[in-house]
Design a protein around this motif. Structure first.
Motif, PDB file in Angstrom:
ATOM      1  N   GLN A 159      67.363  31.975  11.147  1.00 15.24           N
ATOM      2  CA  GLN A 159      68.621  32.638  12.897  1.00 15.24           C
ATOM      3  C   GLN A 159      67.948  33.382  13.607  1.00 15.24           C
ATOM      4  OE1 GLN A 159      71.007  33.213  11.406  1.00 15.24           O
ATOM      5  NE2 GLN A 159      72.375  34.266  12.187  1.00 15.24           N
ATOM      6  N   VAL A 160      68.910  33.009  15.180  1.00 16.98           N
ATOM      7  CA  VAL A 160      68.012  33.546  16.012  1.00 16.98           C
ATOM      8  C   VAL A 160      69.400  34.771  17.049  1.00 16.98           C
ATOM      9  CG1 VAL A 160      67.945  32.542  17.982  1.00 16.98           C
ATOM     10  CG2 VAL A 160      67.312  31.192  16.085  1.00 16.98           C
ATOM     11  N   GLN A 161      69.195  35.833  17.085  1.00 21.68           N
ATOM     12  CA  GLN A 161      69.696  36.619  17.487  1.00 21.68           C
ATOM     13  C   GLN A 161      69.785  36.564  19.426  1.00 21.68           C
ATOM     14  OE1 GLN A 161      67.190  37.942  14.987  1.00 21.68           O
ATOM     15  NE2 GLN A 161      69.068  37.260  13.465  1.00 21.68           N
ATOM     16  N   LEU A 162      70.780  36.480  20.222  1.00 19.88           N
ATOM     17  CA  LEU A 162      70.746  37.034  21.272  1.00 19.88           C
ATOM     18  C   LEU A 162      71.203  37.424  22.206  1.00 19.88           C
ATOM     19  CD1 LEU A 162      72.460  32.320  21.762  1.00 19.88           C
ATOM     20  CD2 LEU A 162      69.547  33.572  22.142  1.00 19.88           C
ATOM     21  N   VAL A 163      70.994  38.087  23.107  1.00 23.28           N
ATOM     22  CA  VAL A 163      71.633  39.338  23.305  1.00 23.28           C
ATOM     23  C   VAL A 163      71.634  39.396  24.914  1.00 23.28           C
ATOM     24  CG1 VAL A 163      71.267  42.208  23.758  1.00 23.28           C
ATOM     25  CG2 VAL A 163      70.857  40.947  21.280  1.00 23.28           C
ATOM     26  N   GLU A 164      72.388  39.234  25.606  1.00 21.38           N
ATOM     27  CA  GLU A 164      73.080  39.025  27.157  1.00 21.38           C
ATOM     28  C   GLU A 164      72.629  40.796  27.716  1.00 21.38           C
ATOM     29  OE1 GLU A 164      75.869  36.175  25.276  1.00 21.38           O
ATOM     30  OE2 GLU A 164      74.989  37.998  25.171  1.00 21.38           O
ATOM     31  N   SER A 165      72.104  40.723  28.844  1.00 24.64           N
ATOM     32  CA  SER A 165      71.728  41.256  29.729  1.00 24.64           C
ATOM     33  C   SER A 165      72.462  41.369  31.605  1.00 24.64           C
ATOM     34  CB  SER A 165      70.834  42.503  29.466  1.00 24.64           C
ATOM     35  OG  SER A 165      69.543  41.556  30.207  1.00 24.64           O
ATOM     36  N   GLY A 166      72.413  42.611  32.476  1.00 23.14           N
ATOM     37  CA  GLY A 166      72.880  42.237  33.460  1.00 23.14           C
ATOM     38  C   GLY A 166      74.490  41.704  34.508  1.00 23.14           C
ATOM     39  N   GLY A 167      75.133  42.092  33.784  1.00 22.59           N
ATOM     40  CA  GLY A 167      76.834  41.583  34.067  1.00 22.59           C
ATOM     41  C   GLY A 167      76.503  43.205  35.025  1.00 22.59           C
ATOM     42  N   GLY A 168      77.719  42.967  35.536  1.00 22.48           N
ATOM     43  CA  GLY A 168      78.534  43.651  36.680  1.00 22.48           C
ATOM     44  C   GLY A 168      79.141  43.154  37.550  1.00 22.48           C
ATOM     45  N   LEU A 169      79.909  44.165  37.913  1.00 23.56           N
ATOM     46  CA  LEU A 169      80.488  43.941  39.421  1.00 23.56           C
ATOM     47  C   LEU A 169      80.654  44.126  40.460  1.00 23.56           C
ATOM     48  CD1 LEU A 169      83.582  44.193  40.665  1.00 23.56           C
ATOM     49  CD2 LEU A 169      83.482  46.164  40.166  1.00 23.56           C
ATOM     50  N   VAL A 170      80.114  43.143  41.310  1.00 22.12           N
ATOM     51  CA  VAL A 170      79.490  42.409  42.637  1.00 22.12           C
ATOM     52  C   VAL A 170      80.846  41.997  43.912  1.00 22.12           C
ATOM     53  CG1 VAL A 170      77.280  42.110  41.724  1.00 22.12           C
ATOM     54  CG2 VAL A 170      79.311  40.101  42.167  1.00 22.12           C
ATOM     55  N   GLN A 171      80.138  41.547  44.975  1.00 22.30           N
ATOM     56  CA  GLN A 171      81.547  41.588  45.822  1.00 22.30           C
ATOM     57  C   GLN A 171      81.124  39.940  46.132  1.00 22.30           C
ATOM     58  OE1 GLN A 171      80.687  43.589  49.104  1.00 22.30           O
ATOM     59  NE2 GLN A 171      82.677  45.483  48.767  1.00 22.30           N
ATOM     60  N   ALA A 172      81.939  39.207  46.691  1.00 23.57           N
ATOM     61  CA  ALA A 172      82.287  38.236  47.063  1.00 23.57           C
ATOM     62  C   ALA A 172      80.761  38.004  47.943  1.00 23.57           C
ATOM     63  CB  ALA A 172      83.666  37.348  47.444  1.00 23.57           C
ATOM     64  N   GLY A 173      79.916  37.065  47.258  1.00 25.68           N
ATOM     65  CA  GLY A 173      78.862  36.309  47.610  1.00 25.68           C
ATOM     66  C   GLY A 173      77.520  36.439  48.151  1.00 25.68           C
ATOM     67  N   ASP A 174      77.474  37.851  47.264  1.00 25.63           N
ATOM     68  CA  ASP A 174      76.719  38.223  46.471  1.00 25.63           C
ATOM     69  C   ASP A 174      75.978  38.211  45.102  1.00 25.63           C
ATOM     70  OD1 ASP A 174      77.586  42.258  46.286  1.00 25.63           O
ATOM     71  OD2 ASP A 174      76.996  40.906  47.555  1.00 25.63           O
ATOM     72  N   SER A 175      74.007  38.217  45.057  1.00 22.96           N
ATOM     73  CA  SER A 175      73.631  37.744  43.820  1.00 22.96           C
ATOM     74  C   SER A 175      73.776  38.135  42.657  1.00 22.96           C
ATOM     75  CB  SER A 175      72.118  37.345  44.328  1.00 22.96           C
ATOM     76  OG  SER A 175      72.558  35.930  45.149  1.00 22.96           O
ATOM     77  N   LEU A 176      73.855  37.555  41.353  1.00 21.02           N
ATOM     78  CA  LEU A 176      73.089  38.704  40.219  1.00 21.02           C
ATOM     79  C   LEU A 176      72.612  37.872  39.259  1.00 21.02           C
ATOM     80  CD1 LEU A 176      74.618  40.768  38.841  1.00 21.02           C
ATOM     81  CD2 LEU A 176      76.647  39.514  37.594  1.00 21.02           C
ATOM     82  N   ARG A 177      71.896  38.230  38.289  1.00 28.30           N
ATOM     83  CA  ARG A 177      70.899  37.636  37.841  1.00 28.30           C
ATOM     84  C   ARG A 177      70.927  37.924  35.937  1.00 28.30           C
ATOM     85  NH1 ARG A 177      66.032  34.680  38.810  1.00 28.30           N
ATOM     86  NH2 ARG A 177      64.277  34.555  36.995  1.00 28.30           N
ATOM     87  N   LEU A 178      72.614  36.926  34.901  1.00 32.74           N
ATOM     88  CA  LEU A 178      71.815  37.750  34.301  1.00 32.74           C
ATOM     89  C   LEU A 178      70.467  36.995  33.152  1.00 32.74           C
ATOM     90  CD1 LEU A 178      75.472  35.857  33.145  1.00 32.74           C
ATOM     91  CD2 LEU A 178      74.983  38.559  33.928  1.00 32.74           C
ATOM     92  N   SER A 179      70.318  37.970  31.596  1.00 30.36           N
ATOM     93  CA  SER A 179      69.387  37.560  30.993  1.00 30.36           C
ATOM     94  C   SER A 179      69.894  37.673  29.836  1.00 30.36           C
ATOM     95  CB  SER A 179      67.978  38.449  31.344  1.00 30.36           C
ATOM     96  OG  SER A 179      67.049  38.141  30.684  1.00 30.36           O
TER      97      SER A 179
END
Length: 124
Positions: free
Chosen positions: A1-21
């Motif tokens: 069994q493997v558990q996966l948990v995402e983080s790093g989402g949010g609200l940004v403006q066009a042209g911005d960068s964002l990193r999900l983990s």
């Protein structure tokens, strides 16, 4: 069994960068190919990027090629999605996924584990 948990989402403006983990835990988590999928509002879930168990190969959806980069750190059991030059069409819930067969994960034919999802909203 493997558990996966995402983080790093949010609200940004066009042209911005964002990193999900995505943090993976459980038995032999580093043996799996890992991928990111997304589900835009009112649409079906779609493939974004995939990476092999050893960090290669990797493949991307045409819509994100050149803007998104998938990477993994097996020592930390994490998989990241670096997103640049974001556009409103990238707005979606992003899901981390694990699969034992690379091509099946890439095509969505077989996904062994899913994360709970992380919301990414890109405003214009």
């Amino acid at each position: 069994q493997v558990q996966l948990v995402e983080s790093g989402g949010g609200l940004v403006q066009a042209g911005d960068s964002l990193r999900l983990s995505c943090a993976a835990s459980g038995r032999n988590a580093d043996y799996y190919a890992m991928a990111w999928f997304r589900q835009p509002p009112g649409k079906e879930r779609e493939f974004v990027a995939v990476i092999g168990a050893n960090g290669r190969p990797s493949n991307y959806a045409d819509s994100v090629k050149g803007r998104f980069t998938i990477s993994r750190d097996n020592a930390k059991n994490t998989v990241d999605l670096q997103m640049s030059d974001l556009i409103p069409e990238d707005t979606a819930v992003y899901y981390c996924a694990a699969g034992s067969v690379y091509r099946d994960l890439w095509t969505g034919r077989r996904v062994d584990y899913w994360g709970q999802g992380a919301q990414v909203t890109v405003s214009s």
